[in-house]
Design an enzyme around this catalytic site. Structure first.
Site, PDB file in Angstrom:
ATOM      1  N   THR A   1       0.826  -1.209   0.000  1.00  0.00           N
ATOM      2  CA  THR A   1       0.000   0.000   0.000  1.00  0.00           C
ATOM      3  C   THR A   1       0.859   1.257   0.000  1.00  0.00           C
ATOM      4  O   THR A   1       2.093   1.184  -0.162  1.00  0.00           O
ATOM      5  CB  THR A   1      -1.032  -0.067   1.164  1.00  0.00           C
TER       6      THR A   1
ATOM      7  N   LYS B   1       3.327   1.436  -3.931  1.00  0.00           N
ATOM      8  CA  LYS B   1       2.705   0.666  -5.018  1.00  0.00           C
ATOM      9  C   LYS B   1       3.423   0.783  -6.368  1.00  0.00           C
ATOM     10  O   LYS B   1       3.437  -0.163  -7.143  1.00  0.00           O
ATOM     11  CB  LYS B   1       1.243   1.090  -5.209  1.00  0.00           C
TER      12      LYS B   1
ATOM     13  N   ASN C   1      -0.419  -3.831  -6.114  1.00  0.00           N
ATOM     14  CA  ASN C   1      -0.888  -3.850  -4.717  1.00  0.00           C
ATOM     15  C   ASN C   1      -0.903  -5.261  -4.127  1.00  0.00           C
ATOM     16  O   ASN C   1      -1.229  -5.429  -2.955  1.00  0.00           O
ATOM     17  CB  ASN C   1      -2.272  -3.192  -4.572  1.00  0.00           C
TER      18      ASN C   1
ATOM     19  N   ASP D   1      -6.937  -3.265  -7.301  1.00  0.00           N
ATOM     20  CA  ASP D   1      -7.711  -2.074  -6.935  1.00  0.00           C
ATOM     21  C   ASP D   1      -8.828  -1.780  -7.947  1.00  0.00           C
ATOM     22  O   ASP D   1      -9.962  -1.485  -7.563  1.00  0.00           O
ATOM     23  CB  ASP D   1      -6.801  -0.838  -6.857  1.00  0.00           C
TER      24      ASP D   1
ATOM     25  N   GLY E   1      -3.476  11.425 -10.001  1.00  0.00           N
ATOM     26  CA  GLY E   1      -2.297  10.753  -9.437  1.00  0.00           C
ATOM     27  C   GLY E   1      -2.383   9.248  -9.629  1.00  0.00           C
ATOM     28  O   GLY E   1      -3.087   8.751 -10.526  1.00  0.00           O
TER      29      GLY E   1
ATOM     30  N   ALA F   1      -3.828   6.912  -7.868  1.00  0.00           N
ATOM     31  CA  ALA F   1      -5.147   6.304  -7.673  1.00  0.00           C
ATOM     32  C   ALA F   1      -5.973   6.408  -8.947  1.00  0.00           C
ATOM     33  O   ALA F   1      -6.659   5.459  -9.348  1.00  0.00           O
ATOM     34  CB  ALA F   1      -5.866   6.981  -6.508  1.00  0.00           C
TER      35      ALA F   1
ATOM     36  N   ARG G   1      -6.209  19.716 -10.389  1.00  0.00           N
ATOM     37  CA  ARG G   1      -5.663  21.026 -10.048  1.00  0.00           C
ATOM     38  C   ARG G   1      -4.548  21.389 -11.023  1.00  0.00           C
ATOM     39  O   ARG G   1      -4.483  22.497 -11.545  1.00  0.00           O
ATOM     40  CB  ARG G   1      -5.134  20.965  -8.604  1.00  0.00           C
TER      41      ARG G   1
ATOM     42  N   LYS H   1      -0.974  17.176 -15.518  1.00  0.00           N
ATOM     43  CA  LYS H   1      -1.032  15.775 -15.062  1.00  0.00           C
ATOM     44  C   LYS H   1      -2.289  15.074 -15.580  1.00  0.00           C
ATOM     45  O   LYS H   1      -2.250  13.892 -15.916  1.00  0.00           O
ATOM     46  CB  LYS H   1      -0.991  15.727 -13.529  1.00  0.00           C
TER      47      LYS H   1
ATOM     48  N   TYR I   1     -11.896   6.725   2.639  1.00  0.00           N
ATOM     49  CA  TYR I   1     -12.968   6.294   3.548  1.00  0.00           C
ATOM     50  C   TYR I   1     -12.547   6.651   4.961  1.00  0.00           C
ATOM     51  O   TYR I   1     -11.376   6.886   5.254  1.00  0.00           O
ATOM     52  CB  TYR I   1     -13.208   4.781   3.425  1.00  0.00           C
TER      53      TYR I   1
END
Ligand code: ATR
Length: 278
Positions: free
Chosen positions: A66, A70, A91, A106, A133, A135, A156, A160, A222
């Site tokens: 994690t 990763k 992962n 994931d 990013g 994720a 933002r 990217k 979460y």
């Protein structure tokens, strides 16, 4: 194998003390009658390679990897699944016959949660992902394979988001924009928060135009109480706003299946997690 003959697994991260993976895998093991032990392993980035090899040398059977390891761990695997290479991240490690196999569960975890647990239709849906990013990179291909109508990446830092478009444009309709440029002209059936803003305690100006009463909002983060994004989405009048507990349990189930060849029932574990979270 542990000295008492029990197969060993674990999760490596930094920090890792908050991880729910040991609880989830113990519940899976109990439910499926598998005899295994699952450890919490805090490993600093400069110790990662040694720690993985040490775990392998001492008979460990598999690892979850994690944050923040990763992407880095992908460099030491002997073989990697196609979904892990597309995600640019691993992962799950499986140690077999002296080799290290790297996979990424994931994406499939998210899709199972969305479709099976939450009953969301992905086909022909316009999806907005906030953030660009690691994720985000892990979930684009599985969404495209689920035949969504389009993926919009709002970030933002626009460059990217554009990099993500370059990586995935051959597999489906995908565009990049800033938060300000998200318009209400396209109606989004699904908005996914994949920024790390909430985790860092930030509350950026999320794009209000993205939310209508037909929008399902999903936060990859979460917590025991609603995350800033999930609270914001609910307040904006989204049809539903949920956190990523289901993805967490589903990705774990997929790892467990890779290791043990049996698929645990995730619904009962999710219920147990909800009880322990309240
Ligand atoms: P991960 O691997 O968890 O996706 P990452 O690669 O560091 O983490 O990416 C974090 C994402 O969250 C990025 O898209 C980042 O935006 P930038 O690319 O502009 O840095 C986004 N993010 C983090 N904090 C944010 C904030 N306060 N406001 C908006 N976006 C934020």
């Amino acid at each position: 194998m542990a000295s008492d003959g029990i197969d060993r697994y674990g999760v490596m991260g930094y920090p890792v003390s908050h991880s729910r993976s040991p609880v989830i895998h113990r519940l899976f093991a109990l439910q499926t009658g598998q005899n295994l032990q699952y450890e919490l392993l805090q490993v600093a980035p400069d110790k990662l390679q040694n720690a993985v090899r040490q775990f392998q040398r001492t008979g460990g059977k598999g690892l979850n990897i994690t944050v923040p390891h990763k992407a880095e761990v992908a460099r030491i695997v002997d073989q990697m699944s196609e979904r892990a290479s597309r995600a640019g991240a691993v992962n799950t490690l499986v140690f077999q016959d002296g080799d290290i196999f790297g996979d990424n569960t994931d994406g499939v975890g998210l899709i199972r949660d969305l479709i099976t647990n939450l009953g969301i239709q992905l086909r022909d849906t316009n999806v907005l992902i906030l953030g660009a990013g690691g994720a985000t990179r892990g979930i684009i291909a599985p969404l495209q394979e689920s035949d969504v109508a389009s993926v919009t990446i709002a970030n933002r830092t626009l460059s990217k988001a554009r990099d993500m478009v370059t990586l995935f444009k051959s597999s489906g309709s995908i565009t990049a924009c800033t938060f300000d440029e998200v318009s209400g002209q396209r109606s989004y059936g699904l908005v996914i928060n994949a920024t790390s803003a909430g985790v860092k305690g930030d509350s950026p100006p999320y794009p209000e135009a993205a939310i209508s009463k037909e929008t399902f909002c999903y936060d990859l983060s979460y917590g025991l109480t609603p995350t800033p994004f999930s609270r914001w989405a609910a307040e904006r009048g989204a049809m539903r706003s949920v956190m990523g507990w289901g993805m967490l349990v589903e990705q774990a189930a997929e790892s467990f299946h890779l290791w043990r060849g049996v698929r645990p029932d995730t619904v009962s574990v999710l219920k147990q997690m909800a009880i322990s979270a309240s």
